[in-house]
Enzyme design. Structure first.
Site, short mmCIF file in Angstrom:
data_model
loop_
_atom_site.label_atom_id
_atom_site.label_comp_id
_atom_site.label_asym_id
_atom_site.label_seq_id
_atom_site.Cartn_x
_atom_site.Cartn_y
_atom_site.Cartn_z
N HIS A 1 -23.95 -38.41 14.90
CA HIS A 1 -25.32 -38.74 14.96
C HIS A 1 -26.32 -38.54 13.71
O HIS A 1 -27.36 -38.57 13.58
CB HIS A 1 -26.00 -37.53 15.99
CG HIS A 1 -25.42 -37.98 17.14
ND1 HIS A 1 -25.83 -37.00 18.56
CD2 HIS A 1 -24.92 -39.03 18.12
CE1 HIS A 1 -25.16 -37.63 19.58
NE2 HIS A 1 -24.84 -38.85 19.18
N ASP B 1 -27.08 -30.94 11.63
CA ASP B 1 -27.54 -29.73 10.67
C ASP B 1 -26.76 -29.39 9.39
O ASP B 1 -27.12 -28.92 8.46
CB ASP B 1 -27.47 -28.57 11.53
CG ASP B 1 -26.32 -28.26 12.14
OD1 ASP B 1 -25.24 -28.39 11.60
OD2 ASP B 1 -26.24 -27.45 13.33
N CYS C 1 -40.16 -44.86 0.48
CA CYS C 1 -38.94 -45.46 -0.47
C CYS C 1 -39.70 -46.04 -1.62
O CYS C 1 -40.86 -45.94 -1.71
CB CYS C 1 -38.15 -46.33 0.18
SG CYS C 1 -36.98 -47.08 -0.58
N GLY D 1 -19.86 -26.08 22.89
CA GLY D 1 -21.21 -26.15 22.46
C GLY D 1 -21.90 -27.19 22.87
O GLY D 1 -23.06 -27.65 22.27
P1 OAD Z 1 -27.80 -29.67 24.11
O1 OAD Z 1 -28.85 -28.91 23.86
O2 OAD Z 1 -27.78 -30.84 25.11
O3 OAD Z 1 -26.24 -28.70 24.74
C1 OAD Z 1 -26.10 -27.41 24.12
C2 OAD Z 1 -25.11 -26.94 24.98
O4 OAD Z 1 -24.63 -25.75 24.21
C3 OAD Z 1 -25.56 -26.58 26.25
O5 OAD Z 1 -24.22 -26.92 27.16
C4 OAD Z 1 -25.46 -24.96 26.12
O6 OAD Z 1 -24.97 -24.41 27.32
C5 OAD Z 1 -24.55 -24.63 25.10
N1 OAD Z 1 -24.51 -23.42 24.35
C6 OAD Z 1 -25.76 -22.67 24.08
N2 OAD Z 1 -25.51 -21.81 23.27
C7 OAD Z 1 -24.27 -21.58 23.11
C8 OAD Z 1 -23.28 -20.89 22.10
N3 OAD Z 1 -23.62 -19.93 21.52
N4 OAD Z 1 -22.09 -21.11 22.20
C9 OAD Z 1 -21.46 -22.02 23.10
N5 OAD Z 1 -22.14 -23.05 23.79
C10 OAD Z 1 -23.77 -22.77 23.76
O7 OAD Z 1 -26.70 -30.33 22.80
P2 OAD Z 1 -25.77 -31.30 22.34
O8 OAD Z 1 -24.95 -31.34 23.60
O9 OAD Z 1 -25.35 -31.42 21.08
O10 OAD Z 1 -28.53 -36.20 20.22
O11 OAD Z 1 -26.56 -32.80 22.63
C11 OAD Z 1 -26.03 -33.95 22.51
C12 OAD Z 1 -27.21 -34.82 21.99
O12 OAD Z 1 -28.35 -34.86 22.55
C13 OAD Z 1 -27.62 -34.43 20.40
O13 OAD Z 1 -26.80 -34.85 19.36
C14 OAD Z 1 -29.01 -35.03 20.35
C15 OAD Z 1 -29.48 -34.76 21.61
O14 OAD Z 1 -30.51 -35.40 22.02
C16 OAD Z 1 -29.53 -37.15 19.51
O15 OAD Z 1 -30.41 -36.77 19.15
C17 OAD Z 1 -29.03 -38.57 19.52
#
Ligand code: OAD
Length: 241
Positions: free
Chosen positions: A119, A104, A148, A187
Protein backbone atom coordinates in the site's frame (compact mmCIF):
# COMPACT_ATOMS: atom_id res chain seq x y z
CA UNK A 1 3.96 -17.08 27.14
CA UNK A 2 1.65 -17.66 24.14
CA UNK A 3 0.74 -21.30 23.37
CA UNK A 4 1.43 -22.75 19.91
CA UNK A 5 0.93 -26.19 18.38
CA UNK A 6 3.86 -28.54 17.82
CA UNK A 7 3.19 -28.38 14.07
CA UNK A 8 3.57 -24.60 14.05
CA UNK A 9 6.78 -24.72 16.09
CA UNK A 10 8.21 -27.28 13.66
CA UNK A 11 7.36 -25.16 10.60
CA UNK A 12 8.88 -22.07 12.18
CA UNK A 13 12.06 -23.94 13.07
CA UNK A 14 12.36 -25.41 9.61
CA UNK A 15 11.84 -21.94 8.13
CA UNK A 16 11.37 -23.10 4.56
CA UNK A 17 8.94 -20.90 2.66
CA UNK A 18 7.48 -18.69 5.36
CA UNK A 19 5.33 -15.70 4.36
CA UNK A 20 4.19 -13.05 6.84
CA UNK A 21 1.43 -10.61 5.90
CA UNK A 22 1.07 -7.70 8.31
CA UNK A 23 -1.61 -5.07 8.84
CA UNK A 24 -2.25 -2.12 11.09
CA UNK A 25 -2.46 -4.26 14.26
CA UNK A 26 1.24 -5.04 13.79
CA UNK A 27 2.06 -1.44 14.72
CA UNK A 28 -0.63 -0.99 17.39
CA UNK A 29 1.88 -1.51 20.21
CA UNK A 30 4.13 1.08 18.61
CA UNK A 31 1.33 3.59 19.13
CA UNK A 32 0.00 3.71 15.55
CA UNK A 33 -3.83 3.65 15.48
CA UNK A 34 -5.57 1.01 13.35
CA UNK A 35 -8.13 1.74 10.61
CA UNK A 36 -11.01 -0.36 11.87
CA UNK A 37 -12.24 -1.33 15.30
CA UNK A 38 -12.38 0.78 18.43
CA UNK A 39 -11.20 4.35 17.72
CA UNK A 40 -10.08 3.21 14.23
CA UNK A 41 -9.57 5.92 11.61
CA UNK A 42 -12.40 4.79 9.37
CA UNK A 43 -15.02 4.49 12.11
CA UNK A 44 -16.29 8.02 11.48
CA UNK A 45 -17.01 7.27 7.82
CA UNK A 46 -14.26 9.59 6.52
CA UNK A 47 -12.64 6.96 4.30
CA UNK A 48 -14.26 8.34 1.11
CA UNK A 49 -12.87 11.81 1.80
CA UNK A 50 -9.39 10.82 2.96
CA UNK A 51 -8.40 7.68 1.08
CA UNK A 52 -9.74 8.04 -2.46
CA UNK A 53 -8.51 9.96 -5.51
CA UNK A 54 -11.92 11.67 -5.69
CA UNK A 55 -11.57 12.90 -2.09
CA UNK A 56 -8.11 14.28 -2.92
CA UNK A 57 -9.39 16.04 -6.04
CA UNK A 58 -12.20 17.64 -3.98
CA UNK A 59 -10.04 18.85 -1.12
CA UNK A 60 -6.28 18.22 -1.30
CA UNK A 61 -5.63 20.34 1.79
CA UNK A 62 -7.96 18.26 3.96
CA UNK A 63 -6.36 15.03 2.74
CA UNK A 64 -2.86 16.40 3.29
CA UNK A 65 -3.74 17.72 6.77
CA UNK A 66 -4.72 14.18 7.70
CA UNK A 67 -1.66 12.54 6.14
CA UNK A 68 0.63 15.15 7.67
CA UNK A 69 -0.84 14.46 11.11
CA UNK A 70 -0.15 10.75 10.57
CA UNK A 71 3.39 11.43 9.36
CA UNK A 72 4.06 13.51 12.48
CA UNK A 73 2.53 10.89 14.76
CA UNK A 74 4.41 7.98 13.14
CA UNK A 75 7.72 9.82 13.07
CA UNK A 76 7.57 9.61 16.88
CA UNK A 77 6.86 5.85 16.89
CA UNK A 78 9.45 3.10 17.11
CA UNK A 79 9.30 -0.51 15.95
CA UNK A 80 7.98 -2.88 18.63
CA UNK A 81 9.16 -6.32 19.74
CA UNK A 82 7.05 -7.93 16.99
CA UNK A 83 8.73 -5.93 14.19
CA UNK A 84 12.12 -6.78 15.67
CA UNK A 85 11.30 -10.49 15.94
CA UNK A 86 10.28 -10.60 12.26
CA UNK A 87 13.44 -8.77 11.22
CA UNK A 88 15.70 -11.18 13.15
CA UNK A 89 13.82 -14.19 11.86
CA UNK A 90 14.19 -12.85 8.29
CA UNK A 91 17.93 -12.55 8.79
CA UNK A 92 18.15 -16.16 9.93
CA UNK A 93 15.79 -17.38 7.17
CA UNK A 94 16.43 -15.28 4.06
CA UNK A 95 13.75 -17.21 2.16
CA UNK A 96 11.07 -15.60 4.30
CA UNK A 97 8.89 -13.05 2.52
CA UNK A 98 7.49 -10.14 4.50
CA UNK A 99 4.44 -8.52 2.92
CA UNK A 100 2.86 -5.49 4.55
CA UNK A 101 -0.22 -3.35 4.09
CA UNK A 102 1.29 -0.78 6.41
CA UNK A 103 2.68 2.51 5.16
CA UNK A 104 4.50 3.43 8.38
CA UNK A 105 7.96 2.09 7.48
CA UNK A 106 8.36 0.37 10.86
CA UNK A 107 9.43 -2.99 9.37
CA UNK A 108 12.34 -1.31 7.60
CA UNK A 109 13.15 0.66 10.75
CA UNK A 110 13.33 -2.66 12.62
CA UNK A 111 15.89 -3.91 10.09
CA UNK A 112 13.75 -6.00 7.74
CA UNK A 113 15.50 -5.88 4.40
CA UNK A 114 13.18 -6.75 1.58
CA UNK A 115 9.66 -5.69 2.49
CA UNK A 116 6.91 -6.05 -0.10
CA UNK A 117 4.90 -2.89 0.62
CA UNK A 118 1.47 -3.36 -0.96
CA UNK A 119 0.00 0.00 0.00
CA UNK A 120 2.93 2.36 -0.47
CA UNK A 121 4.90 4.52 1.90
CA UNK A 122 3.81 7.50 3.99
CA UNK A 123 7.26 9.06 3.70
CA UNK A 124 7.21 9.23 -0.08
CA UNK A 125 5.43 11.82 -2.25
CA UNK A 126 4.27 11.49 -5.84
CA UNK A 127 3.85 14.21 -8.48
CA UNK A 128 0.26 14.32 -9.75
CA UNK A 129 1.52 15.43 -13.18
CA UNK A 130 4.21 12.90 -14.14
CA UNK A 131 3.52 10.22 -11.52
CA UNK A 132 7.14 10.10 -10.34
CA UNK A 133 7.64 9.43 -6.66
CA UNK A 134 10.45 10.23 -4.27
CA UNK A 135 11.25 9.91 -0.61
CA UNK A 136 10.44 12.91 1.59
CA UNK A 137 11.00 12.32 5.29
CA UNK A 138 10.73 15.96 6.33
CA UNK A 139 8.41 16.33 9.28
CA UNK A 140 6.62 18.66 9.14
CA UNK A 141 6.54 19.36 5.41
CA UNK A 142 7.34 22.99 4.57
CA UNK A 143 3.94 23.58 2.89
CA UNK A 144 0.55 21.89 2.91
CA UNK A 145 -0.48 20.81 0.37
CA UNK A 146 3.07 20.28 -0.93
CA UNK A 147 3.95 21.05 -4.53
CA UNK A 148 6.43 19.52 -6.93
CA UNK A 149 9.26 21.53 -8.50
CA UNK A 150 7.15 21.52 -11.69
CA UNK A 151 4.33 23.32 -9.88
CA UNK A 152 1.87 20.41 -9.79
CA UNK A 153 0.38 19.13 -6.54
CA UNK A 154 2.16 16.29 -4.79
CA UNK A 155 0.14 13.45 -3.26
CA UNK A 156 1.10 10.88 -0.65
CA UNK A 157 2.65 7.85 -2.37
CA UNK A 158 0.10 5.49 -0.87
CA UNK A 159 -2.58 3.32 -2.44
CA UNK A 160 -6.11 4.67 -2.08
CA UNK A 161 -9.32 2.72 -2.44
CA UNK A 162 -10.06 1.95 -6.08
CA UNK A 163 -6.40 2.28 -7.12
CA UNK A 164 -3.95 -0.28 -8.42
CA UNK A 165 -1.21 -1.63 -6.19
CA UNK A 166 2.44 -0.74 -6.98
CA UNK A 167 3.58 -2.59 -10.07
CA UNK A 168 4.84 -6.08 -9.37
CA UNK A 169 4.15 -6.00 -5.62
CA UNK A 170 0.98 -8.10 -5.65
CA UNK A 171 2.47 -10.49 -8.21
CA UNK A 172 5.53 -11.08 -6.03
CA UNK A 173 3.40 -11.52 -2.92
CA UNK A 174 1.02 -13.92 -4.69
CA UNK A 175 3.91 -16.02 -5.98
CA UNK A 176 5.36 -16.23 -2.46
CA UNK A 177 1.92 -17.17 -1.05
CA UNK A 178 1.58 -19.94 -3.67
CA UNK A 179 4.88 -21.51 -2.75
CA UNK A 180 4.97 -21.11 1.02
CA UNK A 181 4.66 -23.80 3.68
CA UNK A 182 3.61 -21.47 6.46
CA UNK A 183 1.57 -18.28 6.07
CA UNK A 184 1.25 -15.90 9.01
CA UNK A 185 -1.55 -13.31 8.83
CA UNK A 186 -0.69 -10.76 11.50
CA UNK A 187 -2.75 -7.84 12.81
CA UNK A 188 -4.95 -7.44 9.78
CA UNK A 189 -8.74 -7.38 9.62
CA UNK A 190 -8.34 -9.40 6.41
CA UNK A 191 -11.15 -7.58 4.62
CA UNK A 192 -9.32 -5.33 2.13
CA UNK A 193 -8.64 -6.97 -1.23
CA UNK A 194 -6.44 -7.80 -3.03
CA UNK A 195 -4.18 -8.26 0.05
CA UNK A 196 -6.88 -10.33 1.77
CA UNK A 197 -6.64 -12.88 -1.06
CA UNK A 198 -3.06 -13.83 -0.12
CA UNK A 199 -3.88 -16.07 2.86
CA UNK A 200 -6.61 -17.72 0.77
CA UNK A 201 -4.12 -18.44 -2.03
CA UNK A 202 -1.63 -19.91 0.44
CA UNK A 203 -4.24 -22.09 2.09
CA UNK A 204 -5.58 -23.38 -1.23
CA UNK A 205 -2.03 -24.36 -2.19
CA UNK A 206 -1.67 -26.37 1.02
CA UNK A 207 0.15 -23.96 3.32
CA UNK A 208 -0.44 -24.03 7.07
CA UNK A 209 -2.38 -20.83 7.74
CA UNK A 210 -1.92 -19.08 11.07
CA UNK A 211 -3.60 -15.90 12.21
CA UNK A 212 -2.23 -13.67 14.95
CA UNK A 213 -4.73 -11.05 16.08
CA UNK A 214 -6.30 -9.79 19.28
CA UNK A 215 -9.72 -10.78 17.96
CA UNK A 216 -11.27 -13.10 15.40
CA UNK A 217 -11.60 -11.89 11.78
CA UNK A 218 -13.33 -13.20 8.62
CA UNK A 219 -10.16 -15.26 8.09
CA UNK A 220 -10.35 -17.05 11.44
CA UNK A 221 -12.74 -19.83 10.34
CA UNK A 222 -10.39 -20.94 7.54
CA UNK A 223 -7.14 -20.60 9.52
CA UNK A 224 -5.46 -23.77 10.80
CA UNK A 225 -4.51 -21.99 13.98
CA UNK A 226 -5.70 -18.71 15.49
CA UNK A 227 -3.48 -17.08 18.09
CA UNK A 228 -5.46 -14.53 20.03
CA UNK A 229 -2.68 -12.28 21.32
CA UNK A 230 -1.03 -8.95 20.52
CA UNK A 231 1.54 -9.27 17.72
CA UNK A 232 4.26 -7.67 19.84
CA UNK A 233 3.83 -10.48 22.37
CA UNK A 234 3.12 -13.49 20.16
CA UNK A 235 5.85 -12.94 17.55
CA UNK A 236 8.89 -12.91 19.89
CA UNK A 237 7.47 -16.05 21.58
CA UNK A 238 6.80 -17.78 18.27
CA UNK A 239 9.90 -16.79 16.33
CA UNK A 240 12.23 -17.15 19.29
CA UNK A 241 13.69 -13.71 18.80
P1 OAD B 1 -7.46 -2.74 10.17
O1 OAD B 1 -7.50 -1.51 11.02
O2 OAD B 1 -8.59 -3.01 9.26
O3 OAD B 1 -7.31 -4.00 11.12
C1 OAD B 1 -6.41 -4.02 12.18
C2 OAD B 1 -6.46 -5.42 12.76
O4 OAD B 1 -5.46 -5.50 13.76
C3 OAD B 1 -7.79 -5.76 13.44
O5 OAD B 1 -8.20 -7.05 13.00
C4 OAD B 1 -7.44 -5.75 14.92
O6 OAD B 1 -8.20 -6.72 15.66
C5 OAD B 1 -5.99 -6.14 14.88
N1 OAD B 1 -5.19 -5.69 16.03
C6 OAD B 1 -5.31 -4.55 16.75
N2 OAD B 1 -4.35 -4.46 17.67
C7 OAD B 1 -3.58 -5.57 17.53
C8 OAD B 1 -2.41 -6.06 18.17
N3 OAD B 1 -1.83 -5.40 19.15
N4 OAD B 1 -1.89 -7.24 17.75
C9 OAD B 1 -2.46 -7.94 16.73
N5 OAD B 1 -3.56 -7.53 16.09
C10 OAD B 1 -4.12 -6.37 16.48
O7 OAD B 1 -6.07 -2.69 9.40
P2 OAD B 1 -5.61 -3.48 8.11
O8 OAD B 1 -6.12 -4.86 8.10
O9 OAD B 1 -4.14 -3.26 8.00
O10 OAD B 1 -5.52 0.47 3.26
O11 OAD B 1 -6.33 -2.66 7.00
C11 OAD B 1 -6.06 -2.99 5.68
C12 OAD B 1 -6.04 -1.74 4.83
O12 OAD B 1 -7.26 -1.03 5.00
C13 OAD B 1 -4.98 -0.73 5.23
O13 OAD B 1 -3.74 -0.98 4.63
C14 OAD B 1 -5.55 0.54 4.70
C15 OAD B 1 -6.94 0.35 5.26
O14 OAD B 1 -7.92 1.14 4.82
C16 OAD B 1 -5.48 1.55 2.55
O15 OAD B 1 -5.38 2.66 3.03
C17 OAD B 1 -5.55 1.26 1.07
Amino acid sequence: MTAFSARLRELVERGRGVVALTGAGMSAESGVPTFRGQSGFWEDGSVEDLATAAGFARDPRRVWDWYEARRIQISRCAPNAGHLALARYGEMHPEMRLVTQNVDGLHAAAGSGRVIALHGDLFRVRCTRDGLSREDRRVPLPEIPPRCGCGALLRPDVVWFGELLPEGAMEEATEAARRCELFLSIGTSAVVYPAAALPEVAKRRGAYLVEINIEETPLSPVADEVILAPAAEALPDLLGA
